[in-house]
Design an enzyme around this catalytic site. Structure first.
Site, mmCIF file in Angstrom:
data_model
loop_
_atom_site.group_PDB
_atom_site.id
_atom_site.type_symbol
_atom_site.label_atom_id
_atom_site.label_comp_id
_atom_site.label_asym_id
_atom_site.label_seq_id
_atom_site.Cartn_x
_atom_site.Cartn_y
_atom_site.Cartn_z
ATOM 1 N N GLU A 257 0.831 -1.193 0.000
ATOM 2 C CA GLU A 257 0.000 0.000 0.000
ATOM 3 C C GLU A 257 0.873 1.254 0.000
ATOM 4 O O GLU A 257 1.750 1.416 0.840
ATOM 5 C CB GLU A 257 -0.875 -0.024 1.266
ATOM 6 C CG GLU A 257 -1.535 1.289 1.586
ATOM 7 C CD GLU A 257 -1.908 1.405 3.061
ATOM 8 O OE1 GLU A 257 -1.603 0.483 3.850
ATOM 9 O OE2 GLU A 257 -2.482 2.431 3.422
ATOM 10 N N ASP B 244 -0.237 -1.086 6.104
ATOM 11 C CA ASP B 244 -0.002 -0.504 7.420
ATOM 12 C C ASP B 244 -0.813 -1.231 8.487
ATOM 13 O O ASP B 244 -1.908 -1.713 8.216
ATOM 14 C CB ASP B 244 -0.448 0.970 7.433
ATOM 15 C CG ASP B 244 0.469 1.841 6.589
ATOM 16 O OD1 ASP B 244 1.569 1.359 6.231
ATOM 17 O OD2 ASP B 244 0.073 2.980 6.276
ATOM 18 N N ASP C 161 -2.867 -0.373 10.652
ATOM 19 C CA ASP C 161 -3.880 0.523 11.211
ATOM 20 C C ASP C 161 -5.225 0.241 10.539
ATOM 21 O O ASP C 161 -5.335 -0.673 9.721
ATOM 22 C CB ASP C 161 -3.470 1.992 11.049
ATOM 23 C CG ASP C 161 -3.345 2.396 9.580
ATOM 24 O OD1 ASP C 161 -3.762 1.615 8.703
ATOM 25 O OD2 ASP C 161 -2.836 3.496 9.318
ATOM 26 N N ASP D 17 -6.911 1.767 8.278
ATOM 27 C CA ASP D 17 -6.913 1.863 6.819
ATOM 28 C C ASP D 17 -6.262 0.638 6.177
ATOM 29 O O ASP D 17 -6.753 0.113 5.183
ATOM 30 C CB ASP D 17 -6.164 3.127 6.361
ATOM 31 C CG ASP D 17 -7.060 4.361 6.475
ATOM 32 O OD1 ASP D 17 -8.286 4.177 6.582
ATOM 33 O OD2 ASP D 17 -6.516 5.475 6.469
#
Ligand code: 0RA
Length: 655
Positions: free
Chosen positions: A439, A517, A519, A521
């Site tokens: 990403e 990541d 997180d 997202d």
């Protein structure tokens, strides 16, 4: 999901098979009997034990099954059936209970005239559970008495004896999985809950209680009671509960054809994928087989016949536009569960989940054909909705094929077709090669510098890809990021009839790793990508090619000691181990994204096969996955929020 190390160690081929006597064989080659010794095999012990009680219920003698996870991770399975017989077994000169518990494949053989239809995928019997348990206690409640025998690693500690009186009737099995055999002996509530829910749907009328006596962080225990009155009708509604229905009815049949019990429930929704879930003897036949063949044939023929008789004008218009209806058009937006019971199933295929019995196809075709044509005759309004949807699907498919051909013509093998953003590896043997889907361009940059360019390729993607659940599937070909992925993989893909064009032997990387990541997202992008693969390239998952990378959340440092922590729990453990549980005194770096790590760190923590943790994506529970993906990607916000709050570690940290 299982760890890749586990996968590699768990594979036994025919050449490994030695002739060993009795339960020693099971302990020596556990994977041959229960699949593997990871989390999957551990949970299999419960399924195997529960299946015996399900058989007793299917025979008509048991209504309740209670499964308990104890604080020490031992399992109790108790039913209210007739109780395993305890009288002397003539040939073996032992109690029948002892024979069931200590002789391979002895389960159920006493009951002449009835056959064992249930049974885990491996159908190995409870003696395997006994062999793989450091300790096991069997109790039988019969004739007012409690009979008992205990075992260690499958060996009886004493003859069956009476230990008390009872007014109960049934069988109680408690086992402690052997820590020297299993990689993990910690049970996961959700995994067991999914299977117990599935079993309750598949066997209407049986109550299955699941209780977890291990207190959670707040000291609470858990319990669910699974019971289905209407069987597959409820199952299909459950799977489709977050989708918009085309109409509210479930088309349902429960019958017997040529001695084969057949139950089937069908629902239409306004989405575009085909979701068929099939079971034989309570086993999920992921690879399909003759029962699915019969189902598809019936659906196509019955709907085609109905359309020709009742909607000839619409069909003429299609013909004028040179659009021909194909089998898959009948199944767009279809969710169906089919469950049959076969006395002697022949399981074939890569994972032995493809039904081979040829007599089944005709029986299923007849049953489904009859039920469906009755429904169409009696419900003209709904029938019209189905036919309209089929016509729309055919029209869209023909338009899509044109778009797709223009994309897939640029096959990587015809040269120059690889996406410009792909940093390829130099090795040309797909078995050695890995492709990381990363990403963001900055993380992509770190990954390119940190990787081993010999066998690791990097494909950066930008932000969120589209939501597969909400668009017609051919739209994928108009999406740049998705095209890049497909071209880099070198595999054509498609649904239904078109899936034959997918050529997995051409796959350019045997490990496809999603790296995002740690997180919310990143979690979202993982989900979007997994949905893409699950819906459009399920074989990539079934063949074990899809993985998720696990980047660390923290780097904790105390003096010279430095460790990466992959979750909050590991961080707290670090504090406990090196700093008396205190925060002050420990330097903690929180990684918000992959881009915050320098290339060396990214290699060391997330990409180096020696030190990284890869999660393999598997489809253990296809119906459950179907529900979860449609729920996560659907329009309904509440169940999605609840799921994320319950499941994502990341959410706690970022919220
Ligand atoms: C064969 C015969 C009979 C009971 C069972 C098997 C039986 C096995 C299991 C395993 C778990 N729960 C079970 N409940 C029953 C009964 C024969 C008779 O009583 O006549």
């Amino acid at each position: 999901m299982t760890d890749e190390e586990i996968m590699n160690g768990a594979d036994y081929s025919a050449s490994n098979i030695q002739v060993l006597e009795g339960l020693e064989a099971v302990r020596k080659r556990p994977a041959m009997y229960i699949g593997d010794i990871s989390e999957k095999g551990l949970h299999h012990l419960v399924y195997e034990t529960v299946d015996n009680s399900i058989d007793e219920a299917l025979a008509g003698f048991c209504t309740h099954i209670e499964v308990t996870i104890n604080e020490d991770n031992s399992i109790i399975v108790q039913d209210n059936g007739r109780g395993i017989p305890v009288d002397m077994h003539e040939k073996e000169h032992k109690s029948a209970l002892e024979v069931v518990m200590t002789v391979l494949h002895a389960g159920g053989k006493f009951d002449k005239g009835s056959y064992k239809v249930s049974g885990g995928l491996h159908g190995v019997g409870v003696s395997c559970v006994n062999a793989l348990s450091s300790h096991m206690t069997s109790q039988v409640f019969r004739d007012g008495k409690i009979y008992q025998q205990e075992y260690e690693k499958g060996k009886p500690l004493y003859d069956v004896k009476v230990v008390g009186e009872t007014t109960l009737r049934g069988t109680r099995q408690q086992f402690w999985p052997d820590k020297t055999i299993f990689i993990t002996t910690e049970y996961k509530y959700d995994i067991l809950a999914n299977r117990m829910r599935e079993l309750a749907f598949l066997n209407a009328g049986i109550t299955i209680t699941l209780t977890d006596l291990r207190p959670d962080d707040e000291g609470n225990t858990r319990q669910d009671i699974f019971y289905s009155k209407d069987g597959l009708q409820e199952f299909v509604r459950y799977i489709d509960s977050t989708r918009t229905h085309l109409f509210n009815d479930v088309i349902y049949l429960n019958t017997e054809k040529q001695g084969i019990p057949i139950e089937c429930a069908i629902m239409y929704n306004t989405a575009y994928s085909e979701n068929l879930h099939s079971y034989v003897n309570n086993i999920n036949t992921i690879e399909g087989g003759t029962h699915l063949q019969g189902f598809r044939m019936a659906l196509t023929r019955t709907l085609k016949k109905y359309a020709e008789e009742q909607c000839s004008k619409e069909l003429e218009k299609l013909e004028k536009n040179k659009v021909e209806i194909s089998g898959e058009d009948f199944r767009e937006g279809l969710t169906a569960v089919i469950s049959i019971k076969v006395a002697e199933p022949q399981f074939e295929g890569q994972t032995k989940t493809k039904l081979g019995n040829s007599e089944v196809a005709g029986a299923v075709q007849q049953a489904v054909g009859e039920a469906l044509s009755n429904y169409l005759e009696e419900h003209p309004k709904e029938a019209k909705l189905i036919v309209d949807k089929v016509i729309l699907a055919a029209t869209a498919r023909v338009a899509a094929r044109k778009a797709r051909e223009s994309v897939q013509r640029k096959s990587p093998l015809s040269g120059g077709g690889l996406p410009g953003k792909l940093a390829d590896c130099s090795d040309r043997d797909p078995a050695n090669c890995e492709m990381f889907i990363v990403e963001g361009d900055s993380a992509g940059g770190s990954a390119k510098q940190g990787r081993n360019r010999h066998f690791q390729a990097i494909l950066p993607i930008r932000g969120k890809i589209f939501n597969v659940e909400r668009v017609m599937w051919h739209k994928a070909f108009e999406h740049e990021e998705v095209n890049n992925i497909i071209q880099a993989l070198g595999v054509r893909y498609g649904l239904g009839e078109d899936s034959k064009e997918a050529n997995y032997d051409k796959l350019r990387y045997h490990k496809v790793v999603i790296m995002t990541d740690a997180d919310v997202d990143g979690y979202h992008i993982d989900t979007l990508l997994m949905t893409l693969f699950y819906r459009y390239m399920p074989e990539l998952i079934q063949r074990g090619h899809l993985f998720i990378a696990t980047p660390p959340l923290y780097r904790c440092k105390k003096g010279k000691i430095e460790e990466y922590c992959y979750n909050e729990q590991q961080r707290l453990q670090f504090l406990l181990k090196y700093n008396d549980g205190q925060e002050q005194g420990v330097a903690t770096q929180r990684y918000k994204g992959l881009g915050e790590m320098n290339p060396e760190q990214l290699w060391e923590t997330t990409m180096n096969p020696e030190t990284r943790l890869l999660k393999q994506v598997t489809i253990e529970d296809a119906a459950g996955a179907d529900y979860v993906f449609s729920m996560l990607m659907g329009e309904d916000v509440a169940p999605r929020r609840e799921f994320i709050e319950k499941n994502a570690n990341y959410a706690n940290i970022d919220a």
